[in-house]
Design an enzyme around this catalytic site. Structure first.
Site, PDB file in Angstrom:
ATOM      1  N   ASN A 119       0.841  -1.193   0.000  1.00 25.48           N
ATOM      2  CA  ASN A 119       0.000   0.000   0.000  1.00 25.48           C
ATOM      3  C   ASN A 119       0.879   1.246   0.000  1.00 25.48           C
ATOM      4  O   ASN A 119       2.101   1.147   0.074  1.00 25.48           O
ATOM      5  CB  ASN A 119      -0.973  -0.024   1.183  1.00 25.48           C
ATOM      6  CG  ASN A 119      -0.245  -0.001   2.511  1.00 25.48           C
ATOM      7  OD1 ASN A 119       0.382   0.979   2.862  1.00 25.48           O
ATOM      8  ND2 ASN A 119      -0.316  -1.111   3.249  1.00 25.48           N
ATOM      9  N   LYS A 140       9.191 -17.012 -10.030  1.00 19.64           N
ATOM     10  CA  LYS A 140       8.375 -15.950 -10.612  1.00 19.64           C
ATOM     11  C   LYS A 140       7.221 -16.569 -11.409  1.00 19.64           C
ATOM     12  O   LYS A 140       7.439 -17.507 -12.184  1.00 19.64           O
ATOM     13  CB  LYS A 140       9.253 -15.093 -11.542  1.00 19.64           C
ATOM     14  CG  LYS A 140       8.530 -13.894 -12.081  1.00 19.64           C
ATOM     15  CD  LYS A 140       9.418 -13.087 -13.006  1.00 19.64           C
ATOM     16  CE  LYS A 140       8.532 -12.222 -13.870  1.00 19.64           C
ATOM     17  NZ  LYS A 140       9.036 -12.033 -15.194  1.00 19.64           N
ATOM     18  N   PHE A 159      -4.916   3.382  14.621  1.00 23.02           N
ATOM     19  CA  PHE A 159      -5.358   4.336  13.597  1.00 23.02           C
ATOM     20  C   PHE A 159      -6.527   3.701  12.848  1.00 23.02           C
ATOM     21  O   PHE A 159      -6.606   2.480  12.742  1.00 23.02           O
ATOM     22  CB  PHE A 159      -4.219   4.636  12.614  1.00 23.02           C
ATOM     23  CG  PHE A 159      -3.314   5.740  13.094  1.00 23.02           C
ATOM     24  CD1 PHE A 159      -2.454   5.519  14.164  1.00 23.02           C
ATOM     25  CD2 PHE A 159      -3.331   6.990  12.500  1.00 23.02           C
ATOM     26  CE1 PHE A 159      -1.624   6.534  14.622  1.00 23.02           C
ATOM     27  CE2 PHE A 159      -2.510   8.009  12.952  1.00 23.02           C
ATOM     28  CZ  PHE A 159      -1.652   7.780  14.017  1.00 23.02           C
ATOM     29  N   LYS A 168     -14.406   0.588  15.898  1.00 22.39           N
ATOM     30  CA  LYS A 168     -13.105  -0.087  15.892  1.00 22.39           C
ATOM     31  C   LYS A 168     -12.434   0.001  17.261  1.00 22.39           C
ATOM     32  O   LYS A 168     -11.801  -0.944  17.721  1.00 22.39           O
ATOM     33  CB  LYS A 168     -12.201   0.580  14.855  1.00 22.39           C
ATOM     34  CG  LYS A 168     -11.643  -0.379  13.839  1.00 22.39           C
ATOM     35  CD  LYS A 168     -10.985   0.346  12.698  1.00 22.39           C
ATOM     36  CE  LYS A 168     -11.699   0.040  11.386  1.00 22.39           C
ATOM     37  NZ  LYS A 168     -11.085   0.705  10.241  1.00 22.39           N
ATOM     38  N   LYS A 205     -11.641  -3.464  19.064  1.00 25.49           N
ATOM     39  CA  LYS A 205     -10.243  -3.890  19.234  1.00 25.49           C
ATOM     40  C   LYS A 205      -9.741  -3.651  20.657  1.00 25.49           C
ATOM     41  O   LYS A 205      -8.582  -3.938  20.958  1.00 25.49           O
ATOM     42  CB  LYS A 205      -9.357  -3.165  18.219  1.00 25.49           C
ATOM     43  CG  LYS A 205      -9.672  -3.524  16.758  1.00 25.49           C
ATOM     44  CD  LYS A 205      -8.516  -3.173  15.833  1.00 25.49           C
ATOM     45  CE  LYS A 205      -8.865  -3.425  14.376  1.00 25.49           C
ATOM     46  NZ  LYS A 205      -7.708  -3.346  13.483  1.00 25.49           N
TER      47      LYS A 205
HETATM   48  N1  CTP Z   1      -3.970  -3.200  12.110  1.00 31.79           N
HETATM   49  C1  CTP Z   1      -3.261  -4.250  12.675  1.00 31.79           C
HETATM   50  N2  CTP Z   1      -3.172  -5.437  12.030  1.00 31.79           N
HETATM   51  C2  CTP Z   1      -3.789  -5.639  10.862  1.00 31.79           C
HETATM   52  C3  CTP Z   1      -4.546  -4.599  10.285  1.00 31.79           C
HETATM   53  C4  CTP Z   1      -4.606  -3.385  10.925  1.00 31.79           C
HETATM   54  O1  CTP Z   1      -2.685  -4.068  13.745  1.00 31.79           O
HETATM   55  N3  CTP Z   1      -3.679  -6.819  10.248  1.00 31.79           N
HETATM   56  C5  CTP Z   1      -4.057  -1.939  12.846  1.00 31.79           C
HETATM   57  C6  CTP Z   1      -3.549  -0.739  12.095  1.00 31.79           C
HETATM   58  O2  CTP Z   1      -2.184  -0.505  12.365  1.00 31.79           O
HETATM   59  C7  CTP Z   1      -4.415   0.379  12.655  1.00 31.79           C
HETATM   60  C8  CTP Z   1      -5.725  -0.306  12.994  1.00 31.79           C
HETATM   61  O3  CTP Z   1      -5.406  -1.684  13.087  1.00 31.79           O
HETATM   62  O4  CTP Z   1      -3.880   0.917  13.838  1.00 31.79           O
HETATM   63  C9  CTP Z   1      -6.871  -0.085  12.046  1.00 31.79           C
HETATM   64  O5  CTP Z   1      -6.592  -0.559  10.797  1.00 31.79           O
HETATM   65  P1  CTP Z   1      -7.679  -0.469   9.589  1.00 31.79           P
HETATM   66  O6  CTP Z   1      -7.101  -1.186   8.443  1.00 31.79           O
HETATM   67  O7  CTP Z   1      -8.127   0.909   9.416  1.00 31.79           O
HETATM   68  O8  CTP Z   1      -8.901  -1.212  10.204  1.00 31.79           O
HETATM   69  P2  CTP Z   1      -9.350  -2.675  10.200  1.00 31.79           P
HETATM   70  O9  CTP Z   1      -9.576  -3.052  11.615  1.00 31.79           O
HETATM   71  O10 CTP Z   1      -8.419  -3.517   9.425  1.00 31.79           O
HETATM   72  O11 CTP Z   1     -10.770  -2.574   9.573  1.00 31.79           O
HETATM   73  P3  CTP Z   1     -11.293  -2.446   8.054  1.00 31.79           P
HETATM   74  O12 CTP Z   1     -10.136  -2.797   7.180  1.00 31.79           O
HETATM   75  O13 CTP Z   1     -12.386  -3.373   8.039  1.00 31.79           O
HETATM   76  O14 CTP Z   1     -11.721  -1.012   7.929  1.00 31.79           O
END
Ligand code: CTP
Length: 407
Positions: free
Chosen positions: A207, A286, A324, A338, A342
């Site tokens: 990303n 590959k 975040f 969230k 979490k």
């Molecule tokens: N995060 C994490 N581990 C993952 C994915 C995300 O620790 N595998 C953490 C990110 O670092 C961030 C938070 O979770 O602090 C929120 O990540 P985000 O991608 O916005 O949310 P998700 O919980 O993954 O929800 P969604 O993708 O459904 O919006």
């Protein structure tokens, strides 16, 4: 708010010390001016006396100055010794422990941190003698506001000009914040950047995260005196200097590293953009193209923050958790949900569809969501956003202390 001794030495930039003094006062600090004899040839002590509303110290031989051994009394009281401008002569005296006037005696007598804004001619600044003295002071923990480049009073163009007053004031404030911060001496884990999930030896799912938000948080926590372990995914941007740096590539690697270092941590900030999915298998060779469409099977990666939240629910002395939430719709509702799901203390919600905010930008606009309130910050530098997040974390620490004390 602190008492700051502002040392003014005999450089052409001495007039700028007046503005530094005003800036410190505007931030709520009390200033006592200490001028060397040479400095009084550039600016009158009366100017500082009127601004600081305190007697200006110009000599240790003045009658009255020794009634309470003033340099020792002030040395005990001050929160910071700031010298701006600081000449090569005074740098040399500080470095070698020479105490032949009030300012140089004060440097030896105080245990307060020292911040120096050097100002001199380019050749003087680069001279080995001065460089050695600067290094000796740096090794002793003295901090510097780097001189700027530009027209020097001697007609030269080069490095050596006193830094701008705003910059000096901000640096002084940061040093004082470090002294007062509740994060001082705490162990902090910050994650930053993206993760790369390998498809084959040359391709990956990734990303656009640059790592800047996490790096700003790590630098700000370090400046507040925390011991920071930075866990960073692959980034082009250089990470700041921290106590420890762990480089990882994939979500699985980040998970393993974070779970391990978090055991001893007081605070974990998950600013990394961790991939939610990774290829179910990484091809050893590959993958060659074929005529038809290609299907890639992805599987969920471990949710690091959710795992930390689960561990925290089981452990009363668990670290404070900050996550975040990068969203494009229903920002606040999703972020609030969230935070609860979490089990984290604070969620920093950012709408990544706003121009200039979020991924791959130097600025951000966020809402910090906690159990007891929300704070919205308009578009500003990631460094300032980081300071606001840490201020909010310090509030959480205060509440935790109060709750523990009440038990
Ligand atoms: N995060 C994490 N581990 C993952 C994915 C995300 O620790 N595998 C953490 C990110 O670092 C961030 C938070 O979770 O602090 C929120 O990540 P985000 O991608 O916005 O949310 P998700 O919980 O993954 O929800 P969604 O993708 O459904 O919006």
């Amino acid at each position: 708010m602190a008492l700051i001794a502002l040392g003014v030495t005999g450089g052409i930039g001495a007039y700028k010390a007046v503005e530094v003094c005003r800036g410190l006062q505007k931030r709520g600090h009390d200033v006592v001016a200490v001028m060397t004899r040479a400095a009084t040839r550039f600016v009158g002590p009366v100017t500082f006396e009127a601004i600081t509303r305190r007697p200006v110290i110009t000599s240790q031989w003045k009658p009255g100055a020794n009634a309470d051994i003033e340099h020792i009394a002030i040395a005990d009281e001050i929160g910071l010794l700031l010298v701006a401008p600081c000449t090569a002569n005074v740098i040399g005296k500080f470095a070698n422990g020479i105490a032949d006037d009030f300012l140089t005696s004060l440097y030896l007598a105080t245990k307060a941190p020292t911040l120096i804004a050097p100002a001199m001619n380019t050749n003087m600044l680069s001279h080995e003698a001065v460089q050695r003295n600067l290094q000796a002071l740096a090794a002793r923990g003295v901090r510097f506001v780097d001189p700027g480049e530009g027209y020097l009073a001697c007609g030269w163009i080069g490095k050596g000009r006193l830094a701008e007053p705003d910059e000096i004031v901000a640096a002084a404030d940061r040093m004082l914040a470090r002294r007062d911060s509740l994060l001082r001496g705490r162990r902090v884990v910050v994650t930053a950047g993206p993760t790369y999930e390998d498809i084959d030896p040359v391709r990956y799912v990734g990303n656009r995260s640059s790592g800047r938000m996490g790096f700003a948080l790590a630098a700000a926590a370090e400046a507040r005196g925390a011991k920071v372990t930075l866990v960073a995914g692959p980034t082009d941007v250089e990470p700041p200097a921290t106590d420890a740096l762990i480089r990882v590539r994939s979500a699985a690697e980040m998970h393993a590293a974070v779970m391990q270092v978090s055991e001893q941590a007081d605070l974990v900030i998950m600013a990394a953009a961790v991939a939610d999915y990774a290829p179910a298998q990484t091809a050893q060779e590959k993958i060659a193209k074929s005529d038809g469409p290609m299907t890639l099977t992805l599987q969920r990666t471990p949710d690091i923050l959710a795992d930390l939240g689960r561990a925290a629910a089981r452990r009363p002395s668990a670290p404070i958790l900050v996550g975040f939430a990068a969203e494009t719709i229903d920002l606040l509702a999703n972020a609030r949900e969230k935070r609860v799901r979490k089990n984290v203390d604070l969620i920093v919600a950012n709408d990544v569809s706003v121009p200039g905010a979020g991924f791959d930008a130097t600025t951000n606009a966020v809402t910090i969501i906690g159990a007891d309130g929300e704070q919205t910050l308009s578009l500003q530098s990631k460094a300032r956003i980081a300071e606001a997040i840490l201020d909010r974390v310090e509030q959480v620490i205060r509440v935790r202390h109060a709750t523990t004390a009440a038990r």
